[in-house]
Write a protein that holds these residues in place. Structure first.
Motif, short mmCIF file in Angstrom:
data_model
loop_
_atom_site.label_atom_id
_atom_site.label_comp_id
_atom_site.label_asym_id
_atom_site.label_seq_id
_atom_site.Cartn_x
_atom_site.Cartn_y
_atom_site.Cartn_z
N ASP A 1 0.84 -1.21 0.00
CA ASP A 1 0.00 0.00 0.00
C ASP A 1 0.87 1.25 0.00
O ASP A 1 0.54 2.25 -0.64
CB ASP A 1 -0.90 0.02 1.24
CG ASP A 1 -2.02 -1.01 1.18
OD1 ASP A 1 -2.48 -1.30 0.08
OD2 ASP A 1 -2.39 -1.52 2.25
N LEU A 2 2.00 1.18 0.73
CA LEU A 2 2.88 2.36 0.85
C LEU A 2 3.47 2.78 -0.49
O LEU A 2 3.71 3.96 -0.72
CB LEU A 2 4.00 2.07 1.83
CG LEU A 2 3.59 1.88 3.30
CD1 LEU A 2 4.83 1.57 4.15
CD2 LEU A 2 2.90 3.13 3.83
N ILE A 3 3.70 1.81 -1.38
CA ILE A 3 4.32 2.16 -2.68
C ILE A 3 3.31 2.14 -3.81
O ILE A 3 3.68 2.32 -4.97
CB ILE A 3 5.49 1.21 -3.01
CG1 ILE A 3 5.00 -0.23 -3.17
CG2 ILE A 3 6.56 1.29 -1.93
CD1 ILE A 3 6.04 -1.17 -3.74
N SER A 4 2.03 1.93 -3.50
CA SER A 4 1.03 1.77 -4.55
C SER A 4 0.85 3.01 -5.41
O SER A 4 0.41 2.93 -6.56
CB SER A 4 -0.31 1.37 -3.94
OG SER A 4 -0.82 2.40 -3.09
N LEU A 5 1.17 4.19 -4.87
CA LEU A 5 1.02 5.41 -5.65
C LEU A 5 2.35 5.92 -6.21
O LEU A 5 2.39 6.94 -6.92
CB LEU A 5 0.40 6.51 -4.78
CG LEU A 5 -0.98 6.20 -4.20
CD1 LEU A 5 -1.48 7.36 -3.35
CD2 LEU A 5 -1.99 5.91 -5.32
N ASP A 6 3.43 5.24 -5.88
CA ASP A 6 4.75 5.66 -6.37
C ASP A 6 4.90 5.39 -7.86
O ASP A 6 4.39 4.39 -8.38
CB ASP A 6 5.86 4.91 -5.63
CG ASP A 6 5.99 5.36 -4.17
OD1 ASP A 6 5.16 6.16 -3.73
OD2 ASP A 6 6.92 4.88 -3.49
N CYS A 7 5.61 6.26 -8.54
CA CYS A 7 5.91 6.08 -9.96
C CYS A 7 7.41 6.00 -10.14
O CYS A 7 8.16 6.84 -9.64
CB CYS A 7 5.36 7.25 -10.79
SG CYS A 7 3.57 7.47 -10.66
N GLU A 8 7.87 4.98 -10.84
CA GLU A 8 9.32 4.81 -11.05
C GLU A 8 9.80 5.75 -12.13
O GLU A 8 9.09 6.10 -13.04
CB GLU A 8 9.62 3.37 -11.41
CG GLU A 8 9.29 2.38 -10.30
CD GLU A 8 9.69 0.96 -10.67
OE1 GLU A 8 10.35 0.80 -11.72
OE2 GLU A 8 9.35 0.04 -9.92
#
Length: 433
Positions: A426-433
């Protein structure tokens, strides 16, 4: 001595029980940190406000302040108890609607409502928008005209009342970011603009003098000034209000040092003041609205933590660390809010010592309780922090990339997960590489 509220008690195993559910079993099932809400206590508080107003013989509406704590299950509970709710963002409004709140029982607050948020409110046909400033007034008039709809509104005014509370939660004074100032004539100018607007219907006025208020004195002064404003508008402009909304801010007990009035006594004092001032001014008695939030959910909430490391500095301080902290309760760090608590897995008055209960976050200010007397603790003990039902989860964050806790409702021996614990995914679900 710790404070127990609602259905909280200790069972024959010396375990803390809430809503008929053993907290040690809840910890095993859901993990910690864990927010536990005593549903019966919430119902009792909600019904108490409504019952008192009805018994005092005044037309009324009880509107729950969502910012204290909101989720789908909470809005469902409010609907069951026939309470309205106020929202202060598009996200709260969206959640309230999805949670089953009747749109007509929703009011929208906020000092900078976005155009998209106002459009959602209008499209959802909510009952009331509390207009906060001239920018919003003009925007709302444009939107209602474009959509060909009419919207009921109230004006939020600042009556110039200083309540006895922390500066950060003081809102009724002249120097406030909220509402139309009375003394400068802003409120009167706003009233004239709304009355002249084709798409807006002015139902009344609103004020909110602050939060965590222990005395009725500030409310009594506010009532006097609010009725005086209405009488002036009636005499000078022929406007008569249908609704007087006195907001909320009723204090609750966090520690034994807190001595707030019972909510019913706050309500009684406000009603008597409104009736008295209206009679004195020969003003038609309006419908009275109030907006309790903290006073409905705060004492119903308990946060359960697991004890981890400890550090003892001889003749200085004994630190006891738990697996949560400022990420699930920012209030102690934000404005030195005080709490108390107790061991949930064993009750004992032996080997008591003064300790500081601190969190796991990388901040020296991450101290939940600076000084509390507790039994000697070991790693794995469960620490229950009381009266955390308001502004705990609702202000929670992912600071240090910690997942936010789970939330459980308990009632009549049954537990229900209403917000699941966040995961690392959940913590990285909105992160974009």
């Amino acid at each position: 001595m710790s404070l127990l509220f609602g259905t909280a008690e200790f069972n024959e195993k010396d375990h803390l029980v809430i809503g008929g559910c053993d907290t040690t079993e809840l910890a095993e099932k859901y993990g910690t940190p864990l927010f536990i809400y005593d549903v019966a206590h919430i119902r009792e508080k909600a019904r108490g406000f409504k019952r008192t107003l009805d018994e005092l013989g005044i037309k009324n509406k009880v509107v729950y302040a969502s910012k204290a704590f909101g989720c789908l299950a909470m809005y469902k509970l409010l609907e069951e108890e026939s309470l309205g709710c106020d929202v202060v963002s598009g996200g709260e409004l969206y959640t309230a609607l999805k949670g089953g709140m009747t749109p007509a029982n929703i009011e929208f607050h906020g000092n900078n409502k976005l155009k998209s948020e106002l459009e959602l409110a209008l499209d959802s046909q909510i009952g009331m928008i509390i207009v906060d400033n001239f920018y919003e007034l003009e925007l709302l008039e444009e939107l209602t005209t474009a959509k060909g709809v009419t919207q009921d509104v109230m004006l939020r005014v600042t009556p110039g009342v200083d309540a006895e509370t922390h500066d950060y939660i003081l809102t009724g004074q002249v120097d406030s970011k909220f509402g139309f100032d009375v003394n400068s004539g802003q409120a009167t100018k706003a009233m004239q603009k709304v009355v002249a607007a084709k798409g807006l219907t002015l139902k009344g006025i609103h004020c909110h003098i602050g939060s965590q208020i222990f005395s009725s004195e500030g409310f009594l002064v506010a009532v006097e000034r609010m009725v005086a404003i209405l009488e002036e508008w009636k005499a000078d402009y022929g406007y008569t209000a249908e609704v007087l909304n006195m907001g909320g801010g009723f204090g609750i007990q966090y520690t034994e040092n807190d001595t707030p009035l019972e909510p019913e006594k706050f309500v009684q004092a406000i009603v008597e003041a409104v009736k008295g001032q209206c009679s004195l001014q020969d003003y038609p008695l309006p419908e009275l609205w109030i907006e309790p939030g903290r006073s409905i959910v705060a004492e119903a909430g308990t946060t359960l933590y697991t004890v981890g490391s400890q550090k003892e500095i001889p003749e200085v301080r004994h630190y006891v660390s738990v697996d949560g902290g400022m990420g699930d309760n920012i209030r102690p760090a934000l404005y030195s809010a005080e709490y108390t608590g107790l061991l949930a897995n064993r009750i004992s008055d032996r080997n008591m010592e003064n300790v500081a209960v601190v969190g796991k976050y990388c901040e020296s200010g991450d101290i939940l309780i600076k000084d509390i007397k507790l039994p000697e603790m070991v790693s794995g003990d469960l620490f229950a922090m009381t009266s955390t039902g308001a502004y705990g989860y609702s202000m929670a964050s992912n600071y240090n990339r910690n997942p936010r806790p789970a939330v459980v409702f308990v009632e009549n021996g049954e537990d229900k997960l209403v917000i699941r614990r966040e995961t690392y995914d959940d913590l990285i679900s909105l992160d974009c590489e």
